[in-house]
Scaffold this motif. Sequence first.
Motif, PDB file in Angstrom:
ATOM      1  N   PRO A  56      32.557  20.991  40.541  1.00  0.00           N
ATOM      2  CA  PRO A  56      31.990  22.420  40.586  1.00  0.00           C
ATOM      3  C   PRO A  56      31.137  22.543  39.303  1.00  0.00           C
ATOM      4  CG  PRO A  56      34.158  22.392  40.011  1.00  0.00           C
ATOM      5  CD  PRO A  56      34.071  21.148  40.633  1.00  0.00           C
ATOM      6  N   ALA A  57      30.035  23.114  39.494  1.00  0.00           N
ATOM      7  CA  ALA A  57      29.365  23.436  38.135  1.00  0.00           C
ATOM      8  C   ALA A  57      30.018  24.548  37.134  1.00  0.00           C
ATOM      9  CB  ALA A  57      27.903  24.093  38.611  1.00  0.00           C
ATOM     10  N   ARG A  58      29.786  24.578  35.952  1.00  0.00           N
ATOM     11  CA  ARG A  58      30.431  25.399  35.128  1.00  0.00           C
ATOM     12  C   ARG A  58      29.499  26.381  34.640  1.00  0.00           C
ATOM     13  NH1 ARG A  58      35.001  24.056  32.392  1.00  0.00           N
ATOM     14  NH2 ARG A  58      35.135  26.304  31.900  1.00  0.00           N
ATOM     15  N   PRO A  59      30.057  27.797  34.721  1.00  0.00           N
ATOM     16  CA  PRO A  59      29.170  28.944  34.219  1.00  0.00           C
ATOM     17  C   PRO A  59      28.427  28.894  33.007  1.00  0.00           C
ATOM     18  CG  PRO A  59      31.479  29.695  34.177  1.00  0.00           C
ATOM     19  CD  PRO A  59      31.486  28.099  34.619  1.00  0.00           C
ATOM     20  N   SER A  60      27.620  29.660  32.854  1.00  0.00           N
ATOM     21  CA  SER A  60      26.733  29.773  31.590  1.00  0.00           C
ATOM     22  C   SER A  60      27.105  31.114  31.002  1.00  0.00           C
ATOM     23  CB  SER A  60      25.355  29.732  31.558  1.00  0.00           C
ATOM     24  OG  SER A  60      24.777  30.646  32.838  1.00  0.00           O
ATOM     25  N   ALA A  61      28.558  31.362  31.056  1.00  0.00           N
ATOM     26  CA  ALA A  61      29.049  32.380  30.142  1.00  0.00           C
ATOM     27  C   ALA A  61      28.466  32.872  28.746  1.00  0.00           C
ATOM     28  CB  ALA A  61      30.590  32.693  30.609  1.00  0.00           C
ATOM     29  N   GLY A  62      28.369  31.766  28.054  1.00  0.00           N
ATOM     30  CA  GLY A  62      28.198  31.846  26.695  1.00  0.00           C
ATOM     31  C   GLY A  62      26.661  31.634  26.301  1.00  0.00           C
ATOM     32  N   ALA A  63      25.738  32.020  27.604  1.00  0.00           N
ATOM     33  CA  ALA A  63      24.343  31.734  27.024  1.00  0.00           C
ATOM     34  C   ALA A  63      23.896  32.619  26.234  1.00  0.00           C
ATOM     35  CB  ALA A  63      23.621  32.059  28.662  1.00  0.00           C
ATOM     36  N   SER A  64      22.863  32.032  25.158  1.00  0.00           N
ATOM     37  CA  SER A  64      22.314  32.907  24.042  1.00  0.00           C
ATOM     38  C   SER A  64      21.510  33.735  24.634  1.00  0.00           C
ATOM     39  CB  SER A  64      21.571  31.840  23.267  1.00  0.00           C
ATOM     40  OG  SER A  64      20.617  31.122  23.877  1.00  0.00           O
ATOM     41  N   GLY A  65      21.103  34.781  23.787  1.00  0.00           N
ATOM     42  CA  GLY A  65      20.274  35.944  23.927  1.00  0.00           C
ATOM     43  C   GLY A  65      20.975  37.007  24.991  1.00  0.00           C
ATOM     44  N   ARG A  74      32.549  39.241  29.106  1.00  0.00           N
ATOM     45  CA  ARG A  74      31.298  38.888  29.840  1.00  0.00           C
ATOM     46  C   ARG A  74      31.754  38.146  31.144  1.00  0.00           C
ATOM     47  NH1 ARG A  74      28.066  36.259  26.850  1.00  0.00           N
ATOM     48  NH2 ARG A  74      26.984  37.929  25.861  1.00  0.00           N
ATOM     49  N   LEU A  75      31.477  38.622  32.268  1.00  0.00           N
ATOM     50  CA  LEU A  75      31.693  37.758  33.555  1.00  0.00           C
ATOM     51  C   LEU A  75      30.394  37.046  34.250  1.00  0.00           C
ATOM     52  CD1 LEU A  75      33.863  37.753  35.623  1.00  0.00           C
ATOM     53  CD2 LEU A  75      32.743  39.548  37.050  1.00  0.00           C
ATOM     54  N   ALA A  76      30.938  35.842  34.369  1.00  0.00           N
ATOM     55  CA  ALA A  76      29.729  34.810  35.186  1.00  0.00           C
ATOM     56  C   ALA A  76      30.600  33.914  36.139  1.00  0.00           C
ATOM     57  CB  ALA A  76      29.613  33.588  33.974  1.00  0.00           C
ATOM     58  N   GLU A  77      29.627  33.544  37.013  1.00  0.00           N
ATOM     59  CA  GLU A  77      29.674  32.758  38.076  1.00  0.00           C
ATOM     60  C   GLU A  77      30.340  31.493  37.621  1.00  0.00           C
ATOM     61  OE1 GLU A  77      26.192  33.285  40.238  1.00  0.00           O
ATOM     62  OE2 GLU A  77      27.199  33.521  42.052  1.00  0.00           O
ATOM     63  N   GLY A  78      31.292  30.851  38.679  1.00  0.00           N
ATOM     64  CA  GLY A  78      31.904  29.543  38.053  1.00  0.00           C
ATOM     65  C   GLY A  78      31.363  28.592  39.206  1.00  0.00           C
ATOM     66  N   GLY A  79      32.285  27.647  39.243  1.00  0.00           N
ATOM     67  CA  GLY A  79      31.914  26.512  40.453  1.00  0.00           C
ATOM     68  C   GLY A  79      32.571  27.056  41.904  1.00  0.00           C
ATOM     69  N   GLY A  80      32.090  26.215  43.220  1.00  0.00           N
ATOM     70  CA  GLY A  80      32.555  26.640  44.176  1.00  0.00           C
ATOM     71  C   GLY A  80      32.776  25.244  45.176  1.00  0.00           C
ATOM     72  N   ASP A  81      33.584  25.374  46.131  1.00  0.00           N
ATOM     73  CA  ASP A  81      33.678  24.128  47.059  1.00  0.00           C
ATOM     74  C   ASP A  81      33.631  25.017  48.472  1.00  0.00           C
ATOM     75  OD1 ASP A  81      34.419  21.653  45.667  1.00  0.00           O
ATOM     76  OD2 ASP A  81      35.693  22.808  45.109  1.00  0.00           O
ATOM     77  N   ALA A  82      32.780  24.293  49.452  1.00  0.00           N
ATOM     78  CA  ALA A  82      32.912  24.651  50.971  1.00  0.00           C
ATOM     79  C   ALA A  82      33.377  23.532  51.705  1.00  0.00           C
ATOM     80  CB  ALA A  82      31.339  25.135  51.308  1.00  0.00           C
ATOM     81  N   VAL A  88      35.945  28.540  48.486  1.00  0.00           N
ATOM     82  CA  VAL A  88      36.726  28.725  47.493  1.00  0.00           C
ATOM     83  C   VAL A  88      35.823  28.881  46.228  1.00  0.00           C
ATOM     84  CG1 VAL A  88      38.188  27.754  45.681  1.00  0.00           C
ATOM     85  CG2 VAL A  88      38.770  27.127  48.171  1.00  0.00           C
ATOM     86  N   GLU A  89      35.701  29.894  45.666  1.00  0.00           N
ATOM     87  CA  GLU A  89      34.802  30.398  44.608  1.00  0.00           C
ATOM     88  C   GLU A  89      35.254  30.919  43.165  1.00  0.00           C
ATOM     89  OE1 GLU A  89      30.808  30.269  43.233  1.00  0.00           O
ATOM     90  OE2 GLU A  89      31.585  29.888  45.411  1.00  0.00           O
ATOM     91  N   GLY A  90      34.846  30.325  42.047  1.00  0.00           N
ATOM     92  CA  GLY A  90      35.362  30.577  40.833  1.00  0.00           C
ATOM     93  C   GLY A  90      34.400  31.548  39.972  1.00  0.00           C
ATOM     94  N   TYR A  91      35.130  31.942  38.955  1.00  0.00           N
ATOM     95  CA  TYR A  91      34.225  33.161  37.996  1.00  0.00           C
ATOM     96  C   TYR A  91      35.088  32.855  36.747  1.00  0.00           C
ATOM     97  CZ  TYR A  91      32.933  34.923  42.777  1.00  0.00           C
ATOM     98  OH  TYR A  91      32.421  35.261  43.889  1.00  0.00           O
ATOM     99  N   GLU A  92      34.360  33.272  35.641  1.00  0.00           N
ATOM    100  CA  GLU A  92      34.916  33.198  34.255  1.00  0.00           C
ATOM    101  C   GLU A  92      34.728  34.332  33.654  1.00  0.00           C
ATOM    102  OE1 GLU A  92      35.544  28.564  32.914  1.00  0.00           O
ATOM    103  OE2 GLU A  92      34.083  29.882  31.894  1.00  0.00           O
ATOM    104  N   LEU A  93      35.559  34.747  32.908  1.00  0.00           N
ATOM    105  CA  LEU A  93      35.417  36.152  32.060  1.00  0.00           C
ATOM    106  C   LEU A  93      35.702  35.538  30.597  1.00  0.00           C
ATOM    107  CD1 LEU A  93      35.532  39.243  32.216  1.00  0.00           C
ATOM    108  CD2 LEU A  93      37.793  38.967  31.492  1.00  0.00           C
ATOM    109  N   LEU A  94      34.495  35.701  29.780  1.00  0.00           N
ATOM    110  CA  LEU A  94      34.416  35.052  28.325  1.00  0.00           C
ATOM    111  C   LEU A  94      34.592  36.231  27.259  1.00  0.00           C
ATOM    112  CD1 LEU A  94      33.356  32.874  26.250  1.00  0.00           C
ATOM    113  CD2 LEU A  94      31.149  33.945  26.582  1.00  0.00           C
ATOM    114  N   ASN A  95      35.365  35.908  26.478  1.00  0.00           N
ATOM    115  CA  ASN A  95      35.791  36.799  25.419  1.00  0.00           C
ATOM    116  C   ASN A  95      34.381  36.680  24.443  1.00  0.00           C
ATOM    117  OD1 ASN A  95      36.261  38.484  23.169  1.00  0.00           O
ATOM    118  ND2 ASN A  95      38.035  37.314  22.800  1.00  0.00           N
ATOM    119  N   CYS A  96      33.718  37.606  24.400  1.00  0.00           N
ATOM    120  CA  CYS A  96      32.359  37.349  23.577  1.00  0.00           C
ATOM    121  C   CYS A  96      32.290  38.714  22.544  1.00  0.00           C
ATOM    122  CB  CYS A  96      30.969  37.713  24.391  1.00  0.00           C
ATOM    123  SG  CYS A  96      30.931  39.436  25.223  1.00  0.00           S
ATOM    124  N   GLY A  97      33.384  39.175  22.530  1.00  0.00           N
ATOM    125  CA  GLY A  97      33.514  39.961  21.130  1.00  0.00           C
ATOM    126  C   GLY A  97      34.341  39.409  19.865  1.00  0.00           C
ATOM    127  N   ALA A  98      34.666  40.088  19.030  1.00  0.00           N
ATOM    128  CA  ALA A  98      35.206  39.674  17.706  1.00  0.00           C
ATOM    129  C   ALA A  98      36.600  39.804  17.493  1.00  0.00           C
ATOM    130  CB  ALA A  98      34.491  40.392  16.501  1.00  0.00           C
TER     131      ALA A  98
END
Length: 214
Positions: A56-65, A74-82, A88-98
């Motif tokens: 499955p592809a990894r999400p781009s939760a840490g994309a710049s800009g 920040r929430l992002a889509e993750g990978g999936g299988d069918a 089955v679908e995954g999501y990621e929550l990135l701590n983009c704070g300090a």
Amino acid sequence: MVDGVWGRGVVGVFGGVGVLVGVLAGCEVPPAPQAAPGPTAGVAERSARPSVGQPPARPSAGASGQACPEGGVRLAEGGGDAAMSLRVEGYELLNCGAVDYVLEGFPEVRLLDKARRPVEVAVGHGSAPITSQVPAVDAPAERVLLKPGQAASLTTVWRNLVTDSSVPAVEGWALEVTPKPGAPRLTLELTRPVDLGNTGRLGIGPWRAASPRR
């Protein structure tokens, strides 16, 4: 909500870890009554889920800009299988704070259609009665500490079936998530819809620490 307890409503709680390659291979998938229509051809070509056995592809939760949302995550889509009708679908929550961010148990979520109306769906902890065990969905809840730059994963499972031709099939095109009590709500626009058919059920797992990126 207690694991395994299901209820009818537009608001649910769910979480889990990134989808593992081959997780569906061990699921006992009963014969599908009738496969529901998938997303339009353009969407399917642009953002099709990988078939079982493909990484499955990894999400781009840490994309710049991207500015860090209120609340520091920040929430992002993750990978999936069918496989057949099973999703089955995954999501990621990135701590983009300090500062550190602590999660425990399950978030609160809503699924919205293209018109941003809440989708009526029964949600529950775990993969039953949708399918046999999916490890990331059926894992026990645990405390997850996210240092700045770290991520947590959640996993969902459902079936894309039409079991009653008199009931319209539905799709969720946006996910609203409150990561923990008192936290600001996040809205994620989906490139891969939650295509429930008319089953009206979504299985959800707990927050788990995401695997480090390679």
